[in-house]
Each structure stands twice: as C-alpha cells, then as structure tokens.
Design an enzyme around this catalytic site. Structure first.
Site, PDB file in Angstrom:
ATOM      1  N   CYS A 134       0.852  -1.196   0.000  1.00 17.79           N
ATOM      2  CA  CYS A 134       0.000   0.000   0.000  1.00 17.79           C
ATOM      3  C   CYS A 134       0.880   1.235   0.000  1.00 17.79           C
ATOM      4  O   CYS A 134       1.456   1.606   1.033  1.00 17.79           O
ATOM      5  CB  CYS A 134      -0.919  -0.008   1.219  1.00 17.79           C
ATOM      6  SG  CYS A 134      -1.944   1.481   1.355  1.00 17.79           S
ATOM      7  N   CYS A 137      -0.234   4.022   2.284  1.00 14.84           N
ATOM      8  CA  CYS A 137      -0.039   3.741   3.706  1.00 14.84           C
ATOM      9  C   CYS A 137       1.414   3.945   4.121  1.00 14.84           C
ATOM     10  O   CYS A 137       1.697   4.519   5.176  1.00 14.84           O
ATOM     11  CB  CYS A 137      -0.435   2.304   4.025  1.00 14.84           C
ATOM     12  SG  CYS A 137      -2.049   1.814   3.438  1.00 14.84           S
ATOM     13  N   ASP A 138       2.337   3.460   3.296  1.00  7.19           N
ATOM     14  CA  ASP A 138       3.736   3.376   3.705  1.00  7.19           C
ATOM     15  C   ASP A 138       4.695   4.234   2.887  1.00  7.19           C
ATOM     16  O   ASP A 138       5.890   4.278   3.185  1.00  7.19           O
ATOM     17  CB  ASP A 138       4.202   1.912   3.639  1.00  7.19           C
ATOM     18  CG  ASP A 138       3.337   1.007   4.512  1.00  7.19           C
ATOM     19  OD1 ASP A 138       2.995   1.440   5.621  1.00  7.19           O
ATOM     20  OD2 ASP A 138       2.999  -0.108   4.071  1.00  7.19           O
TER      21      ASP A 138
END
Length: 308
Positions: A134, A137-138
C-alpha cells in the site's frame, strides 16, 4: 450468538456497510461480522478523489469509519471475529467464527480482496521491512529515497505516480512492454523525471539483510539478470478474493471470486455477494456501495417469503 438474525453481513467494507445501513433502515435484525476494522481496503487508501460528494477528495480511513458509524446509528451490531467456515445447506445459515457460531436467515458476503503477493523467497519475512502493498499507507517512509513498484495496471501506475512525488527515484517493473493501466496515467508517468520503466521484467529475488536494499530483476525476453538498488518495494500486481472459507460451499470462478451477477444473488438461496469479492467488470468504491443496496433489495424479497 444463538439468536437467528435476519441478515448477517460478513465484512465491513463499503459494500458491507452500505448493506448494513439499508438492512437496518428496512427494519431487519442485522449483524456485521468483521475480522479487523471497518473500511476494508478503502481504509488503506490515502486520498480518494473519485467518490461522489467530496470535491476535495476524502481520506479512505475517514470514509470507512463514517460509513460504519452511519450503519451503527440505525442499530447494526458489529461482531469482531474471523469466519472459519460456513454451512449454507439448510434454510438457516450457520457461520462458525473464532468467537462462536452465528446464525441467520440470509447472509451477505462482503469480504473483499487482498493484495496478491509476488510469491518469491523471503517475501513474508520482509513485509514491513522494505516490502509493502500500500503506497498511500507506507510511502511516506521513503521520502527522498529510492523505491520500486511492481506491476503495470491501474493500481501500480497510481502507486508509482504517488511515490514519484515523495521518493527521489521510482523504478516501475512490468512484465510487459507497455502499461495495462488506463491512458490517464500514461502521460504523467512518462513525463515524471524520476520514474524509470523496466519493461519485460519480473522480480526474481529481494536483496536484503534484515531489510530490503535492492531487487534482482529478470528480463523475460533474454533471461538477463539485473541488480537494482532500492530502499523499498511496493507490490501492486492485483488482488485475490478473500474466499478461502467458502471453498466447496458456494460457486466460485477460476480466480476464486464468488459467481454472482448484478443482482448479487449467488447459487445459494438467501446468500448474496457484494463488492470486490464477486465477479464483476469494475471494482470501485461506488460499485461496491451499489452492490450493498442491491443485495438488501433482493434479501428483502427473499425474507418476505421466509417460513419459520
């Protein structure tokens, strides 16, 4: 848990939350069974810009929580548990979870789909240690660093474009000689000075000593191996439906998706499939939401003829 509910919804993504909202507002005793937290894959998305009603976009986690809270406002109860197996052979459907047995007259399956892994050595061990699924997300962990994105579809293209605004360098590794992604992504990617395409290539190995420091790619045309230095790898090669617990219990297609048309009805009376888990042409939040409403329409018809 021994109660027989009108409708049990498995999964609290956008399709499941919408189904729960419609079911509760129609007066049905409705329970959501969710393994982790509301929102599904949507909750892992940073900025969602193609869901109507938010002119400046909306954070996926926020949207997921709002959908869930709206359903609970109308009396939906959420049980946090993982479904282990199902029995759809009788009129009353039974779901065995790690928190006990749940029963209902009708079931709506909204378990979604999870990121597909590359399937190469040490992938699981390195997840979170340089291997990610993701970008939103990261990606923030790779500001001014070098990353590789694996894939060539819409998700991979969107991830690469997003990371190009954060990272110093982005390698886009794709097994074909052109992107499968829609045209809207092509020009901005081609014009990004810090994006480099590695065509006709696959990743055969991670270079790591506790944490990713590079990848080894293989050219599928001539077999040549290349070592690419990078700080992180984002795998974006599609998704696999979360239907392991349904094997042999319901009709699935060759890829594991539940066979259901636009009515969301499966081959089992009283069992419906919504969102990314069912066979469909387009998997988007807006189509998942539509599925949720549709499923309750047909579930209501089914329940109206239900004989105790």
């Amino acid at each position: 848990m021994n109660n027989i509910h009108d409708i049990i919804i498995v999964g609290a993504g956008p399709a499941g939350c919408t189904a729960a909202l419609y079911a509760a507002r129609a007066g049905f005793d409705t329970v959501i069974i969710e393994r982790l937290s509301p929102g599904g894959q949507m909750a892992l998305t940073g900025d969602i810009e193609n869901y109507p009603g938010f002119e400046n976009g909306v954070d996926g986690f926020t949207l997921g929580m709002k959908m869930h809270q709206q359903a609970e406002r109308y009396g939906v109860r959420t049980e946090y548990a993982g479904v282990l197996s199902v029995d759809f052979s009788d009129k009353i459907k039974k779901l065995e979870t790690d928190s006990g047995i749940f029963m209902a007259k009708s079931v709506i399956i909204s378990t979604g789909a999870n990121p597909r892994e590359l399937g190469i050595k040490n992938e699981k061990e390195l997840t979170g240690k340089g291997v990610h699924y993701c970008a939103h997300c990261d990606g923030r962990f790779y500001k001014d660093k070098t990353v590789a994105v694996i894939g060539g579809g819409n998700s991979a293209a969107a991830d690469a474009l997003y990371l190009s605004r954060i990272a110093k360098k982005v390698y886009l590794v794709h097994r074909r000689d052109s992107l499968r992604a829609t045209k809207i992504y092509h020009e901005p990617l081609m014009n990004s000075e810090n994006v480099e395409f590695l065509w006709n290539s696959t990743v055969s190995e991670f270079i790591a000593d506790g944490k990713v420091s590079g990848i080894i790619t293989k050219n599928i045309l001539n077999g040549e191996l290349s070592e690419i230095d990078c700080d992180g790898v984002f795998v974006s090669i599609g998704r696999k439906p979360a239907t392991e617990f349904l094997q042999g219990k319901i009709n699935l297609d060759e890829n594991g998706y539940i066979v259901a048309d636009e009515s969301t009805q499966t081959n089992i009376d009283g069992v419906f499939a919504v969102g990314d888990v069912r066979t469909k042409a387009l998997r988007q939040i807006v189509t998942a939401v539509s599925d949720g409403a549709t499923a309750v329409h047909y579930a209501e018809e089914y329940l109206s003829s239900f004989k105790n």
